[in-house]
Design a protein around this motif. Structure first.
Motif, mmCIF file in Angstrom:
data_model
loop_
_atom_site.group_PDB
_atom_site.id
_atom_site.type_symbol
_atom_site.label_atom_id
_atom_site.label_comp_id
_atom_site.label_asym_id
_atom_site.label_seq_id
_atom_site.Cartn_x
_atom_site.Cartn_y
_atom_site.Cartn_z
ATOM 1 N N VAL A 9 -0.517 -2.548 -4.515
ATOM 2 C CA VAL A 9 -0.233 -1.278 -3.847
ATOM 3 C C VAL A 9 1.261 -0.980 -3.935
ATOM 4 O O VAL A 9 2.093 -1.832 -3.611
ATOM 5 C CB VAL A 9 -0.665 -1.321 -2.365
ATOM 6 C CG1 VAL A 9 -0.504 0.053 -1.718
ATOM 7 C CG2 VAL A 9 -2.116 -1.799 -2.233
ATOM 8 N N GLN A 10 1.586 0.225 -4.402
ATOM 9 C CA GLN A 10 2.987 0.655 -4.515
ATOM 10 C C GLN A 10 3.096 2.076 -3.974
ATOM 11 O O GLN A 10 2.881 3.054 -4.714
ATOM 12 C CB GLN A 10 3.451 0.590 -5.974
ATOM 13 C CG GLN A 10 3.523 -0.830 -6.508
ATOM 14 C CD GLN A 10 3.726 -0.892 -8.013
ATOM 15 O OE1 GLN A 10 3.078 -0.171 -8.751
ATOM 16 N NE2 GLN A 10 4.613 -1.767 -8.454
ATOM 17 N N ILE A 11 3.391 2.177 -2.681
ATOM 18 C CA ILE A 11 3.513 3.495 -2.049
ATOM 19 C C ILE A 11 4.982 3.921 -2.108
ATOM 20 O O ILE A 11 5.859 3.162 -1.662
ATOM 21 C CB ILE A 11 3.027 3.439 -0.582
ATOM 22 C CG1 ILE A 11 1.558 3.002 -0.534
ATOM 23 C CG2 ILE A 11 3.218 4.786 0.102
ATOM 24 C CD1 ILE A 11 1.025 2.742 0.862
ATOM 25 N N PRO A 12 5.258 5.121 -2.642
ATOM 26 C CA PRO A 12 6.660 5.565 -2.709
ATOM 27 C C PRO A 12 7.301 5.645 -1.322
ATOM 28 O O PRO A 12 6.659 6.105 -0.370
ATOM 29 C CB PRO A 12 6.559 6.964 -3.332
ATOM 30 C CG PRO A 12 5.206 7.047 -3.940
ATOM 31 C CD PRO A 12 4.320 6.095 -3.196
ATOM 32 N N VAL A 46 -3.422 -11.193 -1.230
ATOM 33 C CA VAL A 46 -2.615 -12.111 -2.022
ATOM 34 C C VAL A 46 -1.398 -12.471 -1.173
ATOM 35 O O VAL A 46 -0.653 -11.569 -0.755
ATOM 36 C CB VAL A 46 -2.171 -11.470 -3.357
ATOM 37 C CG1 VAL A 46 -1.287 -12.424 -4.145
ATOM 38 C CG2 VAL A 46 -3.398 -11.050 -4.178
ATOM 39 N N VAL A 47 -1.227 -13.758 -0.910
ATOM 40 C CA VAL A 47 -0.166 -14.194 0.008
ATOM 41 C C VAL A 47 1.208 -13.742 -0.505
ATOM 42 O O VAL A 47 1.540 -13.936 -1.683
ATOM 43 C CB VAL A 47 -0.188 -15.735 0.177
ATOM 44 C CG1 VAL A 47 1.008 -16.208 1.006
ATOM 45 C CG2 VAL A 47 -1.497 -16.173 0.823
ATOM 46 N N GLY A 48 1.933 -13.096 0.398
ATOM 47 C CA GLY A 48 3.303 -12.701 0.085
ATOM 48 C C GLY A 48 3.434 -11.430 -0.721
ATOM 49 O O GLY A 48 4.541 -11.066 -1.128
ATOM 50 N N GLU A 49 2.309 -10.743 -0.986
ATOM 51 C CA GLU A 49 2.375 -9.517 -1.791
ATOM 52 C C GLU A 49 1.557 -8.413 -1.122
ATOM 53 O O GLU A 49 0.603 -8.702 -0.405
ATOM 54 C CB GLU A 49 1.795 -9.754 -3.199
ATOM 55 C CG GLU A 49 2.571 -10.762 -4.008
ATOM 56 C CD GLU A 49 1.958 -10.967 -5.390
ATOM 57 O OE1 GLU A 49 1.343 -10.023 -5.925
ATOM 58 O OE2 GLU A 49 2.089 -12.075 -5.912
ATOM 59 N N TYR A 50 1.937 -7.160 -1.375
ATOM 60 C CA TYR A 50 1.100 -6.046 -0.929
ATOM 61 C C TYR A 50 0.070 -5.826 -2.040
ATOM 62 O O TYR A 50 0.175 -4.891 -2.855
ATOM 63 C CB TYR A 50 1.934 -4.806 -0.672
ATOM 64 C CG TYR A 50 1.206 -3.684 0.067
ATOM 65 C CD1 TYR A 50 -0.098 -3.835 0.521
ATOM 66 C CD2 TYR A 50 1.843 -2.477 0.329
ATOM 67 C CE1 TYR A 50 -0.754 -2.835 1.198
ATOM 68 C CE2 TYR A 50 1.201 -1.452 1.011
ATOM 69 C CZ TYR A 50 -0.102 -1.639 1.438
ATOM 70 O OH TYR A 50 -0.763 -0.630 2.105
ATOM 71 N N ALA A 51 -0.869 -6.767 -2.090
ATOM 72 C CA ALA A 51 -1.856 -6.791 -3.171
ATOM 73 C C ALA A 51 -3.108 -7.484 -2.657
ATOM 74 O O ALA A 51 -3.061 -8.245 -1.678
ATOM 75 C CB ALA A 51 -1.301 -7.538 -4.374
ATOM 76 N N ASN A 52 -4.226 -7.194 -3.308
ATOM 77 C CA ASN A 52 -5.465 -7.893 -2.946
ATOM 78 C C ASN A 52 -6.216 -8.295 -4.201
ATOM 79 O O ASN A 52 -6.016 -7.733 -5.278
ATOM 80 C CB ASN A 52 -6.328 -7.037 -2.010
ATOM 81 C CG ASN A 52 -6.974 -5.851 -2.696
ATOM 82 O OD1 ASN A 52 -7.899 -6.020 -3.498
ATOM 83 N ND2 ASN A 52 -6.478 -4.635 -2.422
ATOM 84 N N VAL A 53 -7.081 -9.287 -4.006
ATOM 85 C CA VAL A 53 -8.055 -9.671 -5.022
ATOM 86 C C VAL A 53 -9.426 -9.459 -4.395
ATOM 87 O O VAL A 53 -9.684 -9.921 -3.274
ATOM 88 C CB VAL A 53 -7.885 -11.134 -5.464
ATOM 89 C CG1 VAL A 53 -9.008 -11.538 -6.414
ATOM 90 C CG2 VAL A 53 -6.539 -11.347 -6.120
ATOM 91 N N SER A 54 -10.271 -8.725 -5.099
ATOM 92 C CA SER A 54 -11.578 -8.366 -4.567
ATOM 93 C C SER A 54 -12.679 -8.675 -5.562
ATOM 94 O O SER A 54 -12.437 -8.768 -6.769
ATOM 95 C CB SER A 54 -11.607 -6.861 -4.248
ATOM 96 O OG SER A 54 -10.726 -6.556 -3.191
ATOM 97 N N ILE A 55 -13.888 -8.838 -5.042
ATOM 98 C CA ILE A 55 -15.076 -8.957 -5.874
ATOM 99 C C ILE A 55 -15.978 -7.767 -5.555
ATOM 100 O O ILE A 55 -16.345 -7.556 -4.384
ATOM 101 C CB ILE A 55 -15.842 -10.274 -5.616
ATOM 102 C CG1 ILE A 55 -14.949 -11.494 -5.842
ATOM 103 C CG2 ILE A 55 -17.107 -10.325 -6.481
ATOM 104 C CD1 ILE A 55 -14.508 -11.718 -7.277
ATOM 105 N N PRO A 72 -8.695 6.059 -1.284
ATOM 106 C CA PRO A 72 -7.572 6.916 -0.897
ATOM 107 C C PRO A 72 -6.223 6.419 -1.426
ATOM 108 O O PRO A 72 -5.329 7.228 -1.709
ATOM 109 C CB PRO A 72 -7.629 6.883 0.636
ATOM 110 C CG PRO A 72 -9.086 6.658 0.933
ATOM 111 C CD PRO A 72 -9.561 5.712 -0.135
ATOM 112 N N LEU A 73 -6.071 5.102 -1.599
ATOM 113 C CA LEU A 73 -4.813 4.560 -2.129
ATOM 114 C C LEU A 73 -4.785 4.535 -3.654
ATOM 115 O O LEU A 73 -3.779 4.082 -4.237
ATOM 116 C CB LEU A 73 -4.580 3.131 -1.597
ATOM 117 C CG LEU A 73 -4.008 3.004 -0.182
ATOM 118 C CD1 LEU A 73 -4.001 1.532 0.256
ATOM 119 C CD2 LEU A 73 -2.590 3.573 -0.094
ATOM 120 N N PHE A 74 -5.850 5.003 -4.302
ATOM 121 C CA PHE A 74 -5.942 4.921 -5.775
ATOM 122 C C PHE A 74 -4.697 5.458 -6.484
ATOM 123 O O PHE A 74 -4.216 4.834 -7.443
ATOM 124 C CB PHE A 74 -7.201 5.642 -6.266
ATOM 125 C CG PHE A 74 -7.407 5.568 -7.749
ATOM 126 C CD1 PHE A 74 -7.865 4.407 -8.363
ATOM 127 C CD2 PHE A 74 -7.131 6.663 -8.571
ATOM 128 C CE1 PHE A 74 -8.056 4.330 -9.740
ATOM 129 C CE2 PHE A 74 -7.322 6.608 -9.944
ATOM 130 C CZ PHE A 74 -7.781 5.436 -10.529
#
Ligand SMILES: O=C(O)CC1=CCC(=O)O1
Length: 94
Positions: A9-12, A46-55, A72-74
């Motif tokens: 996720v990278q929100i301006p 994901v630890v320490g990141e604004y990121a996720n891993v999903s199935i 919505p965050l796409f």
């Protein structure tokens, strides 16, 4: 069909804070709807990141694309999709 989906996720910084809060709330509601429907099987931070891993469990590439592009965050995410197959040594066959 199962897919591993990695989202960064990278929100301006310039985006209005109230709008960001609204988008995040909508993201949570939509993701929980898909989880209740069994389409979004796992959601891990994901630890320490604004990121996720999903199935995800989707019937087709097109269905997965529809689900991901409806997030919505796409517009604010980098997404990597990896299709998964059964491993012959796994004791769990999906
Ligand atoms: O925070 C994230 O990793 C993005 C996200 C996906 C589903 C959700 O609720 O937030």
């Amino acid at each position: 069909m199962l897919f591993m989906v990695e989202m960064i996720v990278q929100i301006p910084q310039s985006l209005d804070a109230d709008l960001v809060a609204k988008i995040k709330l909508e993201e949570k509601e939509y993701s929980q709807k898909l989880q209740r429907e069994g389409k979004w099987r796992h959601l891990w931070r994901v630890v320490g990141e604004y990121a996720n891993v999903s199935i995800f469990d989707a019937a087709s590439n097109d269905e997965l694309h529809t689900m991901l592009s409806s997030l919505p965050l796409f517009p604010y995410m980098q997404i990597k999709v990896t299709p998964l197959a059964n491993h012959p040594s796994s004791i769990v066959q999906e």
